[in-house]
Design a protein around this motif. Structure first.
Motif, PDB file in Angstrom:
ATOM      1  N   TYR A 160       2.849 -37.604  -8.706  1.00 11.17           N
ATOM      2  CA  TYR A 160       3.487 -38.915  -8.916  1.00 11.17           C
ATOM      3  C   TYR A 160       3.707 -39.081 -10.406  1.00 11.17           C
ATOM      4  O   TYR A 160       3.068 -38.412 -11.233  1.00 11.17           O
TER       5      TYR A 160
ATOM      6  N   ASP B  57       9.709 -47.209  -7.957  1.00  8.24           N
ATOM      7  CA  ASP B  57       8.880 -46.937  -6.783  1.00  8.24           C
ATOM      8  C   ASP B  57       9.806 -46.992  -5.572  1.00  8.24           C
ATOM      9  O   ASP B  57      10.626 -47.901  -5.454  1.00  8.24           O
TER      10      ASP B  57
ATOM     11  N   VAL C 213       7.242 -46.177  -1.124  1.00  4.97           N
ATOM     12  CA  VAL C 213       6.246 -46.575  -2.121  1.00  4.97           C
ATOM     13  C   VAL C 213       5.593 -45.344  -2.771  1.00  4.97           C
ATOM     14  O   VAL C 213       4.368 -45.225  -2.871  1.00  4.97           O
ATOM     15  N   SER C 214       6.473 -44.416  -3.177  1.00  6.47           N
ATOM     16  CA  SER C 214       6.045 -43.322  -4.041  1.00  6.47           C
ATOM     17  C   SER C 214       6.602 -43.625  -5.428  1.00  6.47           C
ATOM     18  O   SER C 214       7.591 -44.354  -5.559  1.00  6.47           O
ATOM     19  N   MET C 215       5.947 -43.092  -6.463  1.00  6.55           N
ATOM     20  CA  MET C 215       6.299 -43.460  -7.842  1.00  6.55           C
ATOM     21  C   MET C 215       6.962 -42.282  -8.541  1.00  6.55           C
ATOM     22  O   MET C 215       6.413 -41.182  -8.557  1.00  6.55           O
TER      23      MET C 215
ATOM     24  N   ASP D  91       5.172 -55.898 -11.322  1.00  2.00           N
ATOM     25  CA  ASP D  91       5.345 -54.572 -10.713  1.00  2.00           C
ATOM     26  C   ASP D  91       6.538 -54.531  -9.765  1.00  2.00           C
ATOM     27  O   ASP D  91       6.528 -53.803  -8.758  1.00  2.00           O
TER      28      ASP D  91
ATOM     29  N   TYR E 210       4.694 -42.271 -13.349  1.00  2.00           N
ATOM     30  CA  TYR E 210       5.003 -43.693 -13.570  1.00  2.00           C
ATOM     31  C   TYR E 210       4.788 -44.110 -15.020  1.00  2.00           C
ATOM     32  O   TYR E 210       4.275 -43.357 -15.836  1.00  2.00           O
TER      33      TYR E 210
ATOM     34  N   SER F 232      15.124 -47.715  -3.883  1.00  2.00           N
ATOM     35  CA  SER F 232      14.010 -48.307  -4.652  1.00  2.00           C
ATOM     36  C   SER F 232      13.422 -49.545  -3.991  1.00  2.00           C
ATOM     37  O   SER F 232      14.126 -50.425  -3.506  1.00  2.00           O
TER      38      SER F 232
ATOM     39  N   ARG G 246      10.900 -46.413 -14.188  1.00  2.00           N
ATOM     40  CA  ARG G 246       9.949 -46.248 -13.098  1.00  2.00           C
ATOM     41  C   ARG G 246      10.543 -46.914 -11.866  1.00  2.00           C
ATOM     42  O   ARG G 246      10.674 -48.138 -11.813  1.00  2.00           O
TER      43      ARG G 246
END
Ligand code: BMA
Length: 330
Positions: free
Chosen positions: A104, A64, A68-70, A307, A106, A42, A62
């Motif tokens: 994706y 990421d 940096v994919s969710m 975030d 999120y 992560s 969530r």
């Protein structure tokens, strides 16, 4: 408070309000509770939802990735503060492969409804829309049809049928970072076909409540109270340094939840601490879950910070109802 949410057999996390503190929401003193690298892959863990489960808690997180994919991951906790997040994302089962295609995922929410735990999330399907799935055990997950056409974010189910229909709040959006956004109410007989859409509320124009002037979106599952549905939502202002996300409250009519009875002009939580101000997207507090103890009215609020990490804060139903009514927009 009326009995409507998942029956809570466990004690939700809690710290008393600090002496002399005047605001309606106070932070856990060891925030953040989940760091960005809580699983090996992560980059960040934030905007996540938790719920009482068995004699502890479960959640959908969530995460990421370092690509940096969710995606969304299950997790478990005994005390609601220390979490074990699975290292593999949720795999959904379902009838139609088209719907199971993963682009994706999120910003999940989790709602106990009738006999199971429903998960809604922002689901990539040629742009963001609202995915819906369910689980009984947080091990096997089933995916239903997307609720809406793209583009939409922040799908939030109500924890019971209202006037014989399942009900969901959402925020129609665009393919980008969306410089607009109103909250709508939608109804369904089967959790598949959604309609009878009603407008709930818009951003506030002018400077009377500028923190929510650009866009708003529903946060945790609404809490049923004698006064109406207590809605905790995020509000956004566009500043010269970008968007700033804060948290506000509204009270919606119990039987016609698209009717706003009260809405606070003041925010209840904003980015103030370093972990809320500094991160991959600075100045964001984004709540996705509010554990509520029906006997005491205590609320444990879980929110994403900048975030990047996950924070916990406390309040009570009484505090939020009182604050919303005392500072209601007219
Ligand atoms: C929104 C969503 C949230 C995020 C926020 C701030 O559009 O993507 O997940 O927290 O932007 O970046």
């Amino acid at each position: 408070m009326k009995e409507c949410h998942a029956e809570i057999l466990t004690v939700i996390p809690w710290q008393d309000k600090p002496e002399g503190y005047s605001k309606p929401v106070w932070r856990y003193d060891s925030n953040p509770i989940i760091n960005r690298d809580a699983i090996p892959t992560s980059n960040s863990i934030f905007n996540s939802a938790v719920i009482p489960f068995k004699d502890g808690f479960a959640g959908v997180f969530r995460c990421d990735s370092i690509a940096v994919s969710m995606d969304i991951y299950p997790g478990f906790s005994e005390d609601g503060i220390h979490w074990r997040i699975e290292e593999e994302p949720i795999i959904f089962l379902g009838e139609d492969k088209e719907i199971l295609k993963r682009e994706y995922r999120y910003d999940p929410r989790v709602c106990f409804l009738e006999d199971r735990y429903y998960i809604t999330w922002c689901n990539g399907y040629h742009g963001p829309t609202i995915g819906i799935g369910y689980t009984f055990d947080f091990k096997t997950f089933y995916q239903l049809e997307n609720a809406f056409l793209p583009y939409n974010r922040n799908g939030v189910l109500f924890p019971r049928k209202i006037n014989g229909k399942y009900a969901m709040l959402s925020r129609p959006s665009d393919t980008g970072h969306t410089p607009f956004g109103d909250i709508f109410y939608s109804q369904s007989s089967d959790l598949e076909y959604w309609g009878h859409h009603r407008h709930v509320m818009s951003p506030v124009k002018g400077d009377e409540s500028a923190w929510q002037g650009t866009k708003i979106g529903p946060g945790p599952i609404p809490i049923e109270t004698e006064e109406g549905w207590l809605l905790i939502y995020h509000g956004v202002i566009h500043t010269c340094n970008g968007f700033v996300y804060r948290v506000g409250t509204a009270i919606l009519d119990l039987e016609e939840p698209w009717k706003v009875k009260y809405r606070s002009k003041y925010y209840i939580l904003g980015p103030e601490e370093y972990y809320e101000r500094v991160g991959d997207v600075p100045n964001v507090v984004f709540p996705c879950a509010a554990l509520t103890d029906k006997d005491t009215g205590r609320i444990a609020l879980y929110y994403g910070c900048a975030d990047t990490v996950t924070g916990l804060a406390f309040t009570t139903v009484e505090e939020l109802i009182g604050f919303t009514k005392a500072h209601a927009l007219t």
